[in-house]
Design a protein around this motif. Structure first.
Motif, short mmCIF file in Angstrom:
data_model
loop_
_atom_site.label_atom_id
_atom_site.label_comp_id
_atom_site.label_asym_id
_atom_site.label_seq_id
_atom_site.Cartn_x
_atom_site.Cartn_y
_atom_site.Cartn_z
N ARG A 196 -0.04 9.64 11.95
CA ARG A 196 0.63 9.64 10.65
C ARG A 196 0.64 8.24 10.04
N ALA A 197 0.95 7.23 10.84
CA ALA A 197 1.00 5.86 10.33
C ALA A 197 -0.37 5.38 9.89
N ARG A 198 -1.37 5.68 10.69
CA ARG A 198 -2.73 5.24 10.36
C ARG A 198 -3.26 5.93 9.10
N ARG A 199 -3.01 7.23 8.99
CA ARG A 199 -3.48 7.96 7.80
C ARG A 199 -2.68 7.57 6.57
N ARG A 200 -1.41 7.27 6.75
CA ARG A 200 -0.60 6.83 5.62
C ARG A 200 -1.07 5.46 5.12
N ALA A 201 -1.48 4.60 6.02
CA ALA A 201 -1.98 3.29 5.61
C ALA A 201 -3.28 3.41 4.81
N ARG A 202 -4.03 4.49 5.03
CA ARG A 202 -5.31 4.70 4.33
C ARG A 202 -5.22 5.81 3.28
N ARG A 203 -4.02 6.15 2.84
CA ARG A 203 -3.86 7.32 1.97
C ARG A 203 -4.60 7.21 0.65
N TRP A 204 -4.89 6.01 0.17
CA TRP A 204 -5.65 5.86 -1.08
C TRP A 204 -7.13 5.79 -0.83
N TYR A 245 -8.98 7.69 1.27
CA TYR A 245 -9.59 9.02 1.40
C TYR A 245 -9.88 9.68 0.05
N ALA A 258 -1.90 -1.19 12.49
CA ALA A 258 -1.67 -0.62 11.17
C ALA A 258 -2.28 -1.50 10.09
#
Length: 187
Positions: free
Chosen positions: A92-100, A102, A157
């Motif tokens: 969740r933390a890793r994907r949230r850090a890259r949310r823009w 994707y 992160a």
């Protein structure tokens, strides 16, 4: 030597976090792109996309292996006060850090389909497949040595598993944490 309590994230989980979103968004972008005729035509676009998928997967899987190996060989044992982060929290933390990243990558892949239909999406899917292959390689090393590799969560992160801010890996036994070697869900 006391280091104080630090939150640690699994290296394989950090690497694997981007694999699924990139794979599925890449396939979706390739499907949308295949609907467009493009400048070169669908057949040339999809064939070149298939070649790009294979090249991107190989390059991503092999990139920075030397740094992973050096950090793994110089890894120190995790301290008693270190906190092992759950697989779900790391994802969740890793994907949230890259949310823009994707959605922008998806839009770029679909946009490239006006020139080369489907190729951008397959390139994106290839990067996802390469990350998955790299996580499997890390998992193979972990199983072989019966050691799990961890990295400080705050540094992972910000910079990824082997970014410039990462100076060392920590190790634990094979039974620690809730993820199997390679970052998959433990069954």
């Amino acid at each position: 030597m006391g280091r104080g309590a630090q939150s640690l994230a699994r290296v394989a989980v950090v690497v694997r976090a981007g694999a699924a979103p990139l794979w599925w968004l890449g396939l979706l972008a390739a499907g949308v792109g295949a609907l467009l005729p493009g400048l070169t035509g669908r057949r040339i676009g999809l064939l070149s996309g298939a070649a790009l998928l294979l090249v991107a997967a190989a390059v991503t899987a092999l990139a920075r292996r030397g740094r992973y190996t050096r950090l793994a060989d110089g890894a120190v044992r995790a301290g008693r006060t270190d906190i092992l982060q759950d697989r779900r929290v790391t994802l969740r933390a890793r994907r949230r850090a890259r949310r823009w990243v994707y959605p922008l990558a998806f839009l770029a892949a679909v946009g490239s389909s006006f020139a080369l239909p489907g190729a951008g999406g397959l390139l994106l899917a290839g990067v996802g497949a390469g990350l998955w292959a790299k996580a499997l390689w890390i998992g193979h090393r972990e199983s072989e040595r019966e050691t799990l590799y961890w990295v400080r969560a705050d540094r992972a992160a910000a910079a990824g598993a082997v970014g410039g801010a990462v100076t060392e890996f920590r190790t634990t036994g094979i039974a620690a944490g809730d993820a199997a070697p390679g970052g998959a869900r433990r069954r």
